[in-house]
Design an enzyme around this catalytic site. Structure first.
Site, PDB file in Angstrom:
ATOM      1  N   ASP A 315      -9.666  -2.985  13.569  1.00  0.00           N
ATOM      2  CA  ASP A 315      -9.128  -1.648  13.800  1.00  0.00           C
ATOM      3  C   ASP A 315      -7.970  -1.665  14.801  1.00  0.00           C
ATOM      4  OD1 ASP A 315      -9.428   1.328  13.553  1.00  0.00           O
ATOM      5  OD2 ASP A 315      -9.862   1.156  15.692  1.00  0.00           O
ATOM      6  N   GLU A 368      -5.792  -3.544  10.168  1.00  0.00           N
ATOM      7  CA  GLU A 368      -5.240  -2.196  10.062  1.00  0.00           C
ATOM      8  C   GLU A 368      -4.038  -2.164  11.009  1.00  0.00           C
ATOM      9  OE1 GLU A 368      -5.601   2.403  11.238  1.00  0.00           O
ATOM     10  OE2 GLU A 368      -6.536   0.833  12.415  1.00  0.00           O
TER      11      GLU A 368
END
Length: 632
Positions: A315, A368
């Site tokens: 993330d 990401e």
């Protein structure tokens, strides 16, 4: 004072590796471990607190009294406090009471390496003798094939707390209930992988799990650690892979968490310009501290090792890469070269990826990453960050911008669709329509589609068909696969009642068949990250809002034609790669999907008529807001 016996799981080599930032199995040493010493059962505790002058274990076994069970500091300047407490058994709750040398501060902390935590809002750690019962040997032996970059990668993104709820009991499904219902559903929908939004223990539900306090503990909200293992086991036995969202970018300031752990900035960077995230009001790891680096890399390997996870979606990589991320001038300090790159975080990510692929070469890491930082998914040996894949955020933004426009205006925005192919092979891209696209007033995916109800659903079928025939892997947030109207709510349930209605059943059906097509046709996955796997037929027909392209496998190819308007196009000529007959493999406008069933040609007969820079061509009939896929 109760007895704490001197004992250690650490060797001198362990300590050397820990100090050097090269110990990647710290979970085998730190934390609480149920053992037998000299015939006596109890628990060994070990915690890193280099600025402490005293550390004791407090828990339900000593009425939470400080000093009853003091740990011993090691003699090697490692900052590790440890000891064996007889009689403390599996299931005991505990924390560390830390008396700091810094201003005499006292902190009361959960165990950073705890295998289980109390159910929030309770915050204690739980002694846990983790003993899973794996039956996924067949999957583990063959998963290298399923996780390979030349295999289909269709990911169903799931938030465990809101996928489905027991309405009458006002609760989420448990790990064991999900092992039945979620697994059956994802298999029926023909996905290849399930990705879980963070399942590590987190204190605050509205964070969706992205503010973690228990990095080594599956959240107790849904059951026990062994039950999460059973969920993974069930997914594997159904022939699907498991990806976990992993958050090394930041952590919350909760009093029992990692922040200010021993009265000093231990896990976080001490400079608030590098150690505090202004957007998320959270702390940022000190990637340049060797012991912190070992903690994070050990955590990445922990989930691959102890829970048989097949991949980690990392993330907020962009927030780690840049020192000025979400900061104004004067709020950040350049690196030693005067640049904005966080060199320590970059080195950490490279080392993490090297460790993952060295130890678990049959898994994937997925970044990401929302910027144009180069070589995110290229090997570290040539200067890349070493991820297996990267989310294609530019494709997601441009495509949704295009699809929300009324079809009459799309002729002026064809570049929004075609631009992705100018950089599609600079990285190993996964196309995401993720949770971030269905929250905060952005609307659901179908809510973005223009037109009346029929056109909205037709546009959604068109979007998914275009997505699955575009190069790259695919990820779809739960609820989007049946056209949920409402935005995603973390504290609710998906609107499963909608699947009783034909238009929503049609979206499920088209998504299922797209997953089948993607898996069955090697042309759609064999070269999905290779420029040799794609070729334009035409991207220039903006007046009709039609694009056509070739997807290639190692030994075959497909022809795809997309009509982005509700106006059918009869006798539409396209150039063909070869002088052969092509048969129809997929039509997004079929009535079983909720389409118009506009009559299309079941095959294209190649003609020796030059067209679109090709020696041969053929004629197709294009359905409204439809995609046709032809193969030889």
């Amino acid at each position: 004072m109760s007895t704490v016996l001197t004992h250690s799981l650490f060797t001198d080599f362990d300590i050397d590796l820990f100090k050097a930032g090269k110990h990647y199995r710290l979970y085998e040493k730190f934390g609480s471990h149920v053992i037998t010493k000299d015939g006596v059962e109890g628990t060994y505790f070990a915690v890193w607190a280099p600025s402490a002058k005293a550390v004791s274990v407090i828990g339900d076994f000593n009425f939470w009294v400080e000093g009853e069970h003091p740990l011993h500091v090691r003699w090697d300047s490692s900052g590790i406090w440890e000891g064996f407490v007889p009689g403390v058994k599996h299931g005991a709750t505990y924390k560390y009471k830390i008396h700091s040398s810094h201003n005499d501060i006292k902190t009361e902390k959960a165990d950073p390496y705890a295998r289980r935590c109390e159910h929030p809002p309770k915050t204690a750690s739980v002694v846990w003798d983790y003993k899973p019962n794996w039956t996924d040997k067949k999957w583990m032996q063959k998963r290298a094939k399923h996780n390979a970059l030349d295999s289909a990668y269709s990911v169903y993104e799931v938030h465990l707390g809101s996928w489905k709820r027991k309405i009458e009991e006002d609760r989420s499904l448990s790990f064991l209930e999900l092992a039945d219902e979620l697994v059956d559903y994802a298999k029926k929908m023909e996905f290849t992988h399930i990705e879980f939004m963070p399942i590590m223990e987190y204190p605050y539900d509205p964070s969706w799990g992205y503010q973690i306090t228990g990095y080594f503990a599956p959240t107790s909200r849904f059951g026990y650690p062994e039950e999460f293992a059973q969920l993974v086991d069930s997914i594997h036995n159904a022939g699907l892979g498991v990806i976990l969202d992993w958050v090394p970018s930041h952590f919350p300031e909760d009093a029992h968490g990692l922040g200010f752990f021993d009265g000093t900035a231990l896990y976080e960077h001490p400079d608030r310009r590098r150690g505090y995230h202004p957007d998320w009001k959270s702390l940022i790891f000190n990637y340049g501290r060797n012991e912190v680096k070992s903690f994070l890399i050990s955590n990445a390997l922990f989930w691959l090792d102890q829970y048989h996870v097949d991949g980690l979606r990392v993330d907020a990589v962009a927030s780690m890469l840049f020192l000025d991320y979400s900061r104004e001038d004067g709020e950040w300090e350049p690196n030693v070269h005067g640049g904005r790159e966080n060199l320590e975080a970059i080195a950490f990510m490279r080392e993490m990826n090297e460790a993952v692929y060295l130890n678990y070469p049959d898994t994937q890491t997925i970044a990401e990453e929302s910027t144009s930082f180069p070589m995110v998914s290229k090997p570290t040996s040539i200067g890349g960050l070493g991820f297996g894949m990267k989310w294609m955020m530019g494709w997601m933004h441009d495509t949704l911008e295009y699809f929300k426009k009324e079809p009459i205006y799309r002729r002026h925005h064809q570049n929004d669709l075609t631009f992705s192919m100018t950089y599609a092979f600079t990285e190993n891209f996964m196309l995401p329509l993720s949770h971030d696209e269905v929250v905060y007033g952005k609307s659901s995916i179908i809510g973005r589609m223009p037109g009346d109800d029929w056109q909205k659903f037709a546009n959604l079928r068109l979007l998914y068909s275009y997505m699955f025939t575009h190069p790259g892997g695919n990820l779809l947030m739960m609820g989007s696969e049946f056209g949920q109207h409402e935005e995603w709510k973390f504290n609710g349930s998906l609107d499963w009642h909608l699947t009783d209605f034909e238009p929503h059943k049609g979206i499920q059906a088209v998504l299922t068949d797209l997953n089948k097509l993607y898996k069955k046709q090697p042309e759609l996955h064999e070269l999905q990250f290779d420029a040799a796997g794609f070729e334009w037929i035409s991207h220039e027909d903006a007046d009709n809002s039609v694009i056509s392209y070739v997807r290639k496998g190692k030994d075959s190819h497909l022809v795809i034609v997309c009509n982005m308007t509700p106006v059918p196009r009869e006798n539409y000529r396209i150039g063909l790669p070869e002088n052969k007959n092509y048969k129809l493999l997929f039509n997004s406008d079929e009535s079983k999907y909720g389409g118009s069933d506009f009559k299309v040609k079941k095959s294209i007969k190649s003609q020796e008529e030059s067209w679109q820079y090709r020696d041969q061509s053929g004629v197709v009939d294009l359905p409204p807001l439809g995609v046709l896929v032809y193969g030889i």
